[in-house]
Design an enzyme around this catalytic site. Structure first.
Site, PDB file in Angstrom:
ATOM      1  N   GLU A   1      -5.409  -8.192  -1.419  1.00  0.00           N
ATOM      2  CA  GLU A   1      -6.093  -8.039  -0.129  1.00  0.00           C
ATOM      3  C   GLU A   1      -7.545  -7.697  -0.401  1.00  0.00           C
ATOM      4  O   GLU A   1      -7.841  -6.814  -1.216  1.00  0.00           O
ATOM      5  CB  GLU A   1      -5.495  -6.904   0.712  1.00  0.00           C
ATOM      6  CG  GLU A   1      -4.203  -7.242   1.368  1.00  0.00           C
ATOM      7  CD  GLU A   1      -3.745  -6.173   2.356  1.00  0.00           C
ATOM      8  OE1 GLU A   1      -4.606  -5.565   3.031  1.00  0.00           O
ATOM      9  OE2 GLU A   1      -2.533  -5.943   2.436  1.00  0.00           O
TER      10      GLU A   1
ATOM     11  N   GLU B   1       0.827  -1.219   0.000  1.00  0.00           N
ATOM     12  CA  GLU B   1       0.000   0.000   0.000  1.00  0.00           C
ATOM     13  C   GLU B   1       0.857   1.263   0.000  1.00  0.00           C
ATOM     14  O   GLU B   1       0.751   2.109   0.885  1.00  0.00           O
ATOM     15  CB  GLU B   1      -0.970  -0.013   1.189  1.00  0.00           C
ATOM     16  CG  GLU B   1      -1.967  -1.166   1.109  1.00  0.00           C
ATOM     17  CD  GLU B   1      -3.078  -1.096   2.140  1.00  0.00           C
ATOM     18  OE1 GLU B   1      -2.850  -0.521   3.220  1.00  0.00           O
ATOM     19  OE2 GLU B   1      -4.176  -1.621   1.875  1.00  0.00           O
TER      20      GLU B   1
END
Ligand code: BG6
Length: 483
Positions: A380, A177
């Protein structure tokens, strides 16, 4: 004909060392930025205890104890039929402070065992090099990625592991991320930056410096590009991906001001990093962001060439929710780790306020593929929920099955729309510690880990209903949910 996913679709699950492994100071491992954090809740912030005083509880120290239970865990993954396991290497297991000249052999051996066992079980690893777990020493000494020296420390670490595991690992992700860095929350988790005055993590906002954050992010983007090149040099079989947190942002109303604001949120949050990592240069709108935030980036002459040469092979991302973007500040806000936004009246949310939106996944898949035209993978996704362990050791998590099923159907539709989707690794496939709150009760897994928010429990593993369900999904290559 029966509907199913493409042949070779990579079904699996995902974890990160800092939230799953435990063994925080075993085998020569040093403290990472997460090891100095206490537990928190949705409404109470995690605290930073720089000296790791005994009087506090640190949920990530033992986490789910994969460090001792990896054999059992990998055999459970195999039983579900995993083709791919996304995991991370704890940087501090290899370089305890980040600045050593020689790696810690015991740490390297630990991952040798993991990769060998995965191979034996027919599971391909996908390894994140940095998942919110940089050495705490680098925070104390350099304020993390604010300092350009971090590029060299990171490349040294990446070079050691990419060379060591040549032939064992072919899928690599650089920074988890990476775009978390565009939000104040990401200063610590993503960049290892911490103002000396911060005690509660929620204080970060007070001391935030966009100038420092974007500079630190620039260093990571350069490091990312260097590592992509390095991985390709070490082994032409290596495939390296970026990893971006993607939220489906919708305009709250058809008011053109809302539309423009929403478009801006896509650029600022979803595209700023990916554009550099996939296309090899900052996007045209970056200049406007820097100007608005009064940022003057120090970009060395060589950086442009590095960014250009180190573009990724595939695009990986996390997707949990969507948000509405509005110019009206009086609207009720929805929650999320990184982003907020206005509440969407058409959607329900989980107990932590994250809005559940399977259609949003199809939307972002199409947007991302249309923009980048390289293979995508969802590394994810999942539902954080409170599960009940029954006296007969069953866990009935039909809410999780519903969530995943709807997202898988959306993935299928996106593939029919022409998207090249490589695989799917739902988050926290075996329960682990929540990144934002440090709670254990916010569970994502197909497998229940018997430990509570205070670290009490047997750490035994129990199969939830979703375990059997996901096994059938993988076994039928998705057909079981596409009927
Ligand atoms: C992502 C992170 O932001 O979301 C994970 O990459 C994290 O590390 C996941 O665990 C879910 O967030 P949370 O706060 O529910 O753990």
């Amino acid at each position: 004909m029966e509907k199913s996913f493409p042949k070779n679709f990579l079904w699996g699950g995902a974890t990160a060392a800092n939230q799953f492994e435990g063994g925080w100071n075993s085998g020569g491992k040093g403290p990472s930025i997460i090891d100095v954090l206490t537990e928190g809740t949705k409404s109470t912030s995690r605290k930073v205890i720089r000296n790791i005083e005994d009087s506090y509880y640190y949920p990530n120290h033992r986490a789910s104890d994969f460090y001792h239970k990896y054999e059992e865990d990998i055999s459970l993954m195999k039983e579900m039929g995993f083709k791919l396991y996304r995991m991370s290497i704890a940087w501090t297991r290899i370089f305890p402070t980040g600045v050593e000249t020689e790696p810690n052999e015991e740490g390297l051996l630990f991952y040798d065992r993991i990769f060998d066992l995965l191979k034996k079980n027919g599971i391909e690893p996908m390894v994140t090099l940095s998942h919110y777990e940089s050495p705490f020493y680098l925070t104390e000494k350099y304020n993390g990625w604010e300092n350009r020296d971090l590029i060299d420390y990171f490349v040294k670490y990446a070079s050691v592991v990419i060379n060591r595991y040549k032939g064992k690992v072919k899928y690599w992700l650089t920074f988890n991320e990476i775009n978390a860095a565009v939000y104040p929350f990401g200063a610590y988790f993503a960049l290892g930056m911490l103002d000396k005055k911060v005690v509660n993590l929620s204080d970060q906002k007070k001391y935030d410096s966009p100038q420092k954050r974007y500079q630190a992010l620039h260093h990571q983007l350069v490091a990312n590009a260097k590592v992509v090149q390095l991985a390709h040099e070490v082994d032409s079989e290596n495939k390296v991906g970026c990893m971006v947190a993607i939220t489906a942002n919708y305009p709250y109303t058809p008011n053109p001001e809302d539309i423009l604001e929403c478009q801006k949120s896509w650029e600022d949050c979803n595209y700023y990093c990916g554009d550099v990592q996939v296309r090899g240069a900052y996007p045209s709108f970056a200049k406007r962001i820097w100007k608005e935030k009064n940022i003057k980036l120090a970009i060395l002459e060589e950086d442009e060439d590095i960014l250009k040469k180190g573009t990724v092979d595939f695009f990986s991302f996390s997707y949990y929710m969507s948000n509405c973007i509005s110019t009206d500040p009086t609207l009720d806000a929805a929650s999320g780790n990184l982003v907020g936004g206005a509440k969407n009246p058409y959607l329900k949310a989980n107990d932590w306020g994250w809005q559940i939106d399977p259609a949003g996944l199809r939307y972002v898949l199409k947007e991302l593929y249309g923009r980048y035209q390289i293979p995508l993978i969802i590394v994810e996704n999942g539902l954080g929920a409170i599960d009940q362990l029954n006296p007969d050791l069953s866990i009935h998590d039909d809410y999780r099955i519903d969530y995943l099923k709807d997202h898988i159907i959306s993935m299928y539709e996106a593939i029919q729309d022409g998207v090249d989707l490589m695989g799917y690794t739902p988050w926290g496939c075996i329960d682990l510690v929540s990144a934002s709150t440090g709670e254990m009760r916010k569970r994502y897994g197909f497998i229940y880990v018997d430990v509570d928010d205070n670290g009490k429990g047997t750490f035994n593993r129990y199969k939830k209903d979703s375990f059997y369900w996901y096994k059938e999904v993988i076994g039928s290559n998705g057909s079981s949910v596409l009927k």
